[in-house]
Design a protein around this motif. Sequence first.
Motif, PDB file in Angstrom:
ATOM      1  N   MET A  66      11.742  10.558   9.793  1.00  0.00           N
ATOM      2  CA  MET A  66      12.884  10.711   8.692  1.00  0.00           C
ATOM      3  C   MET A  66      13.517   9.631   8.550  1.00  0.00           C
ATOM      4  O   MET A  66      13.851   9.067   7.659  1.00  0.00           O
ATOM      5  N   ILE A  70      14.083   6.987   5.284  1.00  0.00           N
ATOM      6  CA  ILE A  70      15.223   6.790   4.684  1.00  0.00           C
ATOM      7  C   ILE A  70      15.529   5.271   4.309  1.00  0.00           C
ATOM      8  O   ILE A  70      15.859   4.936   3.501  1.00  0.00           O
ATOM      9  N   ALA A  98      18.869  12.683   2.346  1.00  0.00           N
ATOM     10  CA  ALA A  98      18.370  12.710   3.598  1.00  0.00           C
ATOM     11  C   ALA A  98      18.997  13.633   4.758  1.00  0.00           C
ATOM     12  O   ALA A  98      18.643  14.519   5.503  1.00  0.00           O
ATOM     13  N   ASP A 102      17.240  17.044   2.973  1.00  0.00           N
ATOM     14  CA  ASP A 102      15.990  16.916   3.670  1.00  0.00           C
ATOM     15  C   ASP A 102      16.223  17.351   5.282  1.00  0.00           C
ATOM     16  O   ASP A 102      15.290  17.291   6.066  1.00  0.00           O
ATOM     17  N   ALA A 104      18.012  16.257   7.771  1.00  0.00           N
ATOM     18  CA  ALA A 104      18.131  15.250   8.988  1.00  0.00           C
ATOM     19  C   ALA A 104      19.579  15.741   9.694  1.00  0.00           C
ATOM     20  O   ALA A 104      19.671  15.360  10.823  1.00  0.00           O
TER      21      ALA A 104
END
Length: 190
Positions: A66, A70, A98, A102, A104
């Motif tokens: 990840m 990004i 992100a 997403d 993270a």
Amino acid sequence: MPTPKRLSPEASRDRALDAARRLLVAEGPQAVTLKAVAAEIGRTHANLLHHFGSAAGLQQALIARMASAISAAIRARIAETPADERDPAGIVELVFDAFDRDGAGALASWMILTGNQDALDPILAAIHGLVDELAIDLAPRPRPIAEETLQLMLMALGDALLGAPIARALGLPRRTARDIAADALRQPLG
């Protein structure tokens, strides 16, 4: 049950990481386990154990992937936008997405809370490399780019974890933290 198709180690690992990401987004970081990912891709727990060593290893590999994604997206955004047309809002959106959409931020927090003190290492390594590149390519900034990056990352992480309830409690629009972050990065020199 049909025998799973034999995959190369890289393909098997990629497939597991894709499944782990889907589980992260759909069910949260607690769902990113070897057992759950194995079930998702039709493999055995032992197969994933071989590739990642543990659930913490799987989570570390996922967060590294990840972070790489990004960083690549930010590099691409900067490269495709002429210097005189760059607005930090685009970078802010990528970073906040992100961490929030997403997963993270939730994954990094989960990893730290469950004893993985190295959880942020892949993110920090990717960001450090990106900051070093940007410091060379970008115009002078009011503060060192490392400080601006720290501020952006902390805001994005905090927003991912607590932004919605705090904004709601304060009667602010949900995206207020994003707007504040973009405004801070727009501050002129001097």
